[in-house]
Design a protein around this motif. Structure first.
Motif, short mmCIF file in Angstrom:
data_model
loop_
_atom_site.label_atom_id
_atom_site.label_comp_id
_atom_site.label_asym_id
_atom_site.label_seq_id
_atom_site.Cartn_x
_atom_site.Cartn_y
_atom_site.Cartn_z
N ALA A 68 -20.37 -64.71 33.63
CA ALA A 68 -19.17 -65.31 34.20
C ALA A 68 -19.51 -66.72 34.68
CB ALA A 68 -18.65 -64.48 35.37
N LEU A 69 -18.48 -67.57 34.71
CA LEU A 69 -18.67 -68.94 35.17
C LEU A 69 -17.50 -69.34 36.05
CD1 LEU A 69 -19.91 -72.04 33.31
CD2 LEU A 69 -17.57 -72.10 34.23
N ALA A 70 -17.80 -70.04 37.14
CA ALA A 70 -16.76 -70.53 38.05
C ALA A 70 -16.88 -72.04 38.15
CB ALA A 70 -16.91 -69.90 39.44
N ALA A 71 -15.81 -72.74 37.76
CA ALA A 71 -15.78 -74.20 37.84
C ALA A 71 -15.16 -74.59 39.17
CB ALA A 71 -14.98 -74.79 36.68
N LEU A 95 -13.49 -68.67 35.34
CA LEU A 95 -12.47 -68.96 36.36
C LEU A 95 -12.67 -70.36 36.89
CD1 LEU A 95 -13.60 -68.69 39.60
CD2 LEU A 95 -13.91 -66.36 38.82
N THR A 96 -11.58 -70.94 37.41
CA THR A 96 -11.65 -72.31 37.89
C THR A 96 -10.71 -72.54 39.05
OG1 THR A 96 -11.43 -74.65 37.25
CG2 THR A 96 -9.90 -73.10 36.24
N ARG A 97 -11.10 -73.47 39.90
CA ARG A 97 -10.20 -73.94 40.95
C ARG A 97 -9.35 -75.06 40.37
NH1 ARG A 97 -12.88 -76.51 46.25
NH2 ARG A 97 -13.83 -77.81 44.65
N MET A 98 -8.09 -75.14 40.82
CA MET A 98 -7.18 -76.19 40.34
C MET A 98 -6.44 -76.80 41.52
SD MET A 98 -3.95 -75.82 37.73
CE MET A 98 -2.98 -74.92 38.97
N ARG A 99 -6.38 -78.13 41.54
CA ARG A 99 -5.67 -78.82 42.61
C ARG A 99 -4.25 -79.21 42.22
NH1 ARG A 99 -11.02 -80.06 43.23
NH2 ARG A 99 -11.86 -80.15 45.35
N ASN A 113 -9.87 -67.87 32.19
CA ASN A 113 -9.22 -66.56 32.35
C ASN A 113 -8.46 -66.47 33.66
OD1 ASN A 113 -12.32 -65.82 31.19
ND2 ASN A 113 -10.59 -65.20 29.94
N HIS A 114 -8.99 -67.13 34.69
CA HIS A 114 -8.36 -67.12 36.00
C HIS A 114 -8.30 -68.55 36.54
CE1 HIS A 114 -8.39 -62.75 36.34
NE2 HIS A 114 -9.62 -62.79 35.86
N MET A 138 -2.50 -60.54 52.82
CA MET A 138 -1.64 -60.48 51.65
C MET A 138 -2.31 -61.22 50.50
SD MET A 138 2.38 -61.60 51.34
CE MET A 138 2.79 -60.69 52.82
N MET A 139 -2.22 -60.65 49.30
CA MET A 139 -2.80 -61.28 48.12
C MET A 139 -1.73 -61.41 47.05
SD MET A 139 -6.53 -59.44 47.83
CE MET A 139 -7.08 -60.60 46.56
N HIS A 140 -1.87 -62.45 46.23
CA HIS A 140 -0.89 -62.75 45.20
C HIS A 140 -1.53 -62.60 43.83
CE1 HIS A 140 1.11 -64.76 48.61
NE2 HIS A 140 -0.10 -65.22 48.86
N PHE A 141 -0.77 -62.01 42.90
CA PHE A 141 -1.28 -61.83 41.54
C PHE A 141 -0.22 -62.27 40.54
CE2 PHE A 141 -3.53 -58.80 44.18
CZ PHE A 141 -4.84 -58.97 43.78
N GLU A 142 -0.68 -62.61 39.35
CA GLU A 142 0.21 -63.04 38.26
C GLU A 142 1.13 -64.16 38.71
OE1 GLU A 142 -0.09 -62.02 35.14
OE2 GLU A 142 -1.77 -60.79 35.80
N GLN A 143 0.52 -65.24 39.24
CA GLN A 143 1.25 -66.42 39.69
C GLN A 143 2.37 -66.06 40.68
OE1 GLN A 143 0.58 -66.22 36.01
NE2 GLN A 143 -1.29 -67.10 36.83
#
Length: 225
Positions: A68-71, A95-99, A113-114, A138-143
């Motif tokens: 696995a790789l996390a950017a 998976l990656t973080r996005m701003r 993938n994420h 609380m957690m959010h899934f599928e946007q």
């Protein structure tokens, strides 16, 4: 599992530390020698000093064997480059973080993938904390199409002493919602309940629902007898 993390900032190091605690082998890449030293000495990760979008550094860090790789780099453009390279070298879980949301589709097309939007996540968390102070988490899934909330059962509420089968059949319980976790007491483990599980006062439940049903779920669970 061998996990490669690009970026040894606060988020990258926190992720690395948690993964190391879970027993994974973690390698961090960062251009800052101080951050790399901290990753080695304080986190217990392997650290490679250099650019996380350099093919030479990525190969040295073992990207071909990464599960696995996390950017987690400082810009969306750099994260996009790292995701592209990870896909090229055959990493299956990326998976990656996005701003900025403009990068959503490019990151997806590149092979992520994420995609975790840091701004959306922070705003949603704060809004939920204001609107639903009684919800522990609380957690959010599928946007944001699915919500999972952790909620305590008040002593005198309507659902105390009722089984999950009874609750599911109650017309006031929102359709499409489901209780997926149950913790009878704070010192006990969270378990997967079944229809015969009876809710006790002071217990905690995990509920999956749709955003439009949040108010209904909370009102139903907290409703007095």
């Amino acid at each position: 599992m061998y996990v490669l993390i690009g970026g040894a900032g606060l988020v990258g190091l926190s992720l690395a530390q948690r993964l190391v605690e879970l027993g994974h082998t973690v390698a961090v890449i960062d251009i800052d020698p101080t951050a790399c030293r901290y990753a080695r000495e304080q986190v217990g990760a392997i650290a490679f000093e250099g650019s996380a979008v350099s093919t030479e550094v990525l190969l040295e860090a073992g990207i071909r064997k990464a599960n696995a790789l996390a950017a987690m780099l400082r810009s969306d453009a750099l994260n996009l480059a790292m995701v592209t390279l990870a896909k090229h070298y055959g990493v299956t879980h990326i998976l990656t973080r996005m701003r900025h949301s403009d990068f959503t589709e490019p990151l997806r097309l590149a092979g992520a993938n994420h995609i975790i939007s840091t701004v959306d996540l922070a705003v949603s968390t704060m809004v939920n904390a204001i609107e639903y102070p009684q919800v522990e988490s609380m957690m959010h899934f599928e946007q944001g199409q699915i919500e999972v909330l952790k909620l305590s059962i008040p002593n005198n509420c309507y659902v105390v002493g009722r089984s999950l089968a009874e609750i599911a059949q109650d017309s006031r319980f929102p359709s499409g919602s489901l209780i997926i976790g149950y913790q009878a007491h704070p010192h006990e483990d969270l378990t997967i309940p079944n229809g015969s599980t009876v809710l006790e006062p002071g217990s905690t439940v995990l509920i999956v629902t749709k955003p439009g049903s949040l108010h209904q779920v909370i009102d139903f669970i907290e409703g007095c007898k």
